[in-house]
Design an enzyme around this catalytic site. Sequence first.
Site, PDB file in Angstrom:
ATOM      1  N   GLN A   3      12.253 -55.667 -65.945  1.00 17.02           N
ATOM      2  CA  GLN A   3      13.516 -54.805 -65.314  1.00 17.02           C
ATOM      3  C   GLN A   3      14.545 -55.027 -66.436  1.00 17.02           C
ATOM      4  OE1 GLN A   3      13.554 -53.532 -62.172  1.00 17.02           O
ATOM      5  NE2 GLN A   3      11.658 -54.546 -61.307  1.00 17.02           N
ATOM      6  N   TYR A  42       1.606 -52.076 -58.739  1.00 22.00           N
ATOM      7  CA  TYR A  42       2.455 -51.888 -59.844  1.00 22.00           C
ATOM      8  C   TYR A  42       3.031 -52.864 -60.348  1.00 22.00           C
ATOM      9  CZ  TYR A  42       1.986 -47.179 -57.628  1.00 22.00           C
ATOM     10  OH  TYR A  42       1.495 -45.991 -56.760  1.00 22.00           O
ATOM     11  N   GLU A  79      -1.887 -53.132 -61.848  1.00 21.49           N
ATOM     12  CA  GLU A  79      -1.151 -52.515 -62.986  1.00 21.49           C
ATOM     13  C   GLU A  79      -2.159 -51.859 -63.937  1.00 21.49           C
ATOM     14  OE1 GLU A  79       2.196 -52.354 -63.804  1.00 21.49           O
ATOM     15  OE2 GLU A  79       1.283 -51.282 -65.660  1.00 21.49           O
ATOM     16  N   ASP A  92       5.869 -51.312 -56.159  1.00 21.98           N
ATOM     17  CA  ASP A  92       7.190 -51.162 -56.973  1.00 21.98           C
ATOM     18  C   ASP A  92       6.779 -50.053 -58.050  1.00 21.98           C
ATOM     19  OD1 ASP A  92       9.476 -51.446 -58.687  1.00 21.98           O
ATOM     20  OD2 ASP A  92       9.239 -53.338 -59.333  1.00 21.98           O
ATOM     21  N   CYS A 147      12.970 -47.074 -57.794  1.00 22.37           N
ATOM     22  CA  CYS A 147      14.241 -46.932 -58.738  1.00 22.37           C
ATOM     23  C   CYS A 147      14.446 -45.356 -58.455  1.00 22.37           C
ATOM     24  CB  CYS A 147      13.941 -47.196 -59.983  1.00 22.37           C
ATOM     25  SG  CYS A 147      12.319 -46.395 -60.714  1.00 22.37           S
TER      26      CYS A 147
HETATM   27  C1  LIG Z   1       8.925 -50.140 -61.965  1.00 19.92           C
HETATM   28  S1  LIG Z   1       7.624 -50.900 -62.779  1.00 19.92           S
HETATM   29  C2  LIG Z   1       7.384 -52.373 -61.848  1.00 19.92           C
HETATM   30  C3  LIG Z   1       6.893 -53.520 -62.484  1.00 19.92           C
HETATM   31  C4  LIG Z   1       6.879 -54.784 -61.793  1.00 19.92           C
HETATM   32  N1  LIG Z   1       6.859 -55.008 -60.292  1.00 19.92           N
HETATM   33  C5  LIG Z   1       8.376 -55.690 -62.212  1.00 19.92           C
HETATM   34  O1  LIG Z   1       9.159 -55.973 -61.382  1.00 19.92           O
HETATM   35  O2  LIG Z   1       8.439 -56.043 -63.542  1.00 19.92           O
HETATM   36  C6  LIG Z   1       6.259 -49.930 -62.385  1.00 19.92           C
HETATM   37  C7  LIG Z   1       4.831 -50.370 -63.273  1.00 19.92           C
HETATM   38  O3  LIG Z   1       4.058 -49.535 -62.664  1.00 19.92           O
HETATM   39  C8  LIG Z   1       3.199 -49.173 -63.630  1.00 19.92           C
HETATM   40  N2  LIG Z   1       2.425 -48.099 -63.362  1.00 19.92           N
HETATM   41  C9  LIG Z   1       2.807 -46.824 -63.306  1.00 19.92           C
HETATM   42  N3  LIG Z   1       1.626 -45.968 -62.788  1.00 19.92           N
HETATM   43  C10 LIG Z   1       0.657 -46.640 -62.368  1.00 19.92           C
HETATM   44  C11 LIG Z   1      -0.370 -46.398 -61.540  1.00 19.92           C
HETATM   45  N4  LIG Z   1      -0.776 -45.211 -61.263  1.00 19.92           N
HETATM   46  N5  LIG Z   1      -1.372 -47.455 -61.249  1.00 19.92           N
HETATM   47  C12 LIG Z   1      -0.778 -48.741 -61.456  1.00 19.92           C
HETATM   48  N6  LIG Z   1       0.128 -48.990 -62.236  1.00 19.92           N
HETATM   49  C13 LIG Z   1       1.048 -47.984 -62.549  1.00 19.92           C
HETATM   50  C14 LIG Z   1       3.901 -49.309 -64.848  1.00 19.92           C
HETATM   51  O4  LIG Z   1       3.023 -49.377 -66.147  1.00 19.92           O
HETATM   52  C15 LIG Z   1       4.910 -50.152 -64.531  1.00 19.92           C
HETATM   53  O5  LIG Z   1       4.255 -51.437 -65.199  1.00 19.92           O
END
Ligand SMILES: C[S@@+](CC[C@H](N)C(=O)[O-])C[C@H]1O[C@@H](n2cnc3c(N)ncnc32)[C@H](O)[C@@H]1O
Length: 368
Positions: free
Chosen positions: A204, A233, A254, A299, A326
């Site tokens: 974040q 995620y 993830e 998320d 977001c």
């Molecule tokens: C908004 S961040 C949330 C991270 C975590 N929840 C945090 O608060 O630190 C979204 C995450 O989703 C991952 N992501 C994006 N597309 C994805 C997918 N199709 N499957 C799994 N993870 C994914 C990104 O790499 C990123 O780490």
Amino acid sequence: MKRVKIESLDHQGRGIARIDHKIVFLPNALPGEIVEIEITKEKKNFSEGKVLHYLEESKDRIPSTCPYYPSCGGCQLLHIPYSKQLEYKEEKMRNILTRYQLGDIPLKKIVGSPKETHYRNKVTFQVQNGKLGYFEENSYHFIPISSCLLLDNKINDTIKSLPAKGEKVVVRSNEKEITYQKDKKILYTIGKYQFLVSLESFFQVNDSITPLLYGKVKEYLHPTLEDTVLDLYCGTGTIGIFVSDSVKKVIGIEKCEEAIRNAKENALLNHVANIEFFCGDAGIEASKLKESITSIIIDPPRSGLNKQTLDILLKISPKKIVYVSCDPMTFVRDLNLLKEDYHIEEITPFDMFPNTYHVENIAFLHKK
Ligand SMILES: C[S@@+](CC[C@H](N)C(=O)[O-])C[C@H]1O[C@@H](n2cnc3c(N)ncnc32)[C@H](O)[C@@H]1O
């Protein structure tokens, strides 16, 4: 040159005016202001313009303290006092929910950011002619930057000495140090937990508000020691580890390999034994799970949930869902797809990104 009166603000913080019934969007313009403008883009149903002269200014206007504003495009609300920015974001969420048939969901007061400026712990600089800077919004016009009001001052203090090579330079900071090296990890503390994060892994960006955000996730999760929680995620394992002491088990998914390496290391660092991580696409990995899941934390990136992930989620059919978003538009799209099976109990907006139009939201959903 045309003279217009600003009627309201759009979802990107731009003033809205009308010329012969056609809408014009104007950055850095406030409701009630009378301004002289120039049209910069003419489309079939709307125009975009810029303000040349302020003939009557709003009493809410404050002088911006940034020399790059508004041309750099990173901030959109620097001319609005912080308390009014919060009112604007809460109102914007209310309008979006109403417009997308979700107006009856209780929307809590927006949670403000403890830091209003210098909150960003990560930046991606563009590089041109040995200088670091940003591209103007929606363009490749390069603006060299010597300091940015959103960045942690430790990053600002080192801009001049950073190597301006390649196409981009990514910099990450915590309370004590900065790094721009891919192989170096930075340690963050959120509540009683510590998280090691690599340069390119997600974390974040405003760590002053993150403990409040994660606290609300935990509250909405209504955790019990019978719960098995899926942290979809999961990034570097942050939210899963944060709630791990109140549930039976957490499973994190993830797709970024480096983030999953960080997540596994973070579980060890915090002596959390009831957590397991899988690397891969959220929908695909979730479909392979054999365990019975009681709660899911989602998320996702700005694009929200794709159809496959949404279908898997409905198939797993957890009792509780906590959705962290977001992007308000994909958030309301996904809530509408979930609302047949889930009561959407409450939404709390968080101001993760002061001085920009962006707003983070958390929703608590309960199986009907
Ligand atoms: C908004 S961040 C949330 C991270 C975590 N929840 C945090 O608060 O630190 C979204 C995450 O989703 C991952 N992501 C994006 N597309 C994805 C997918 N199709 N499957 C799994 N993870 C994914 C990104 O790499 C990123 O780490």
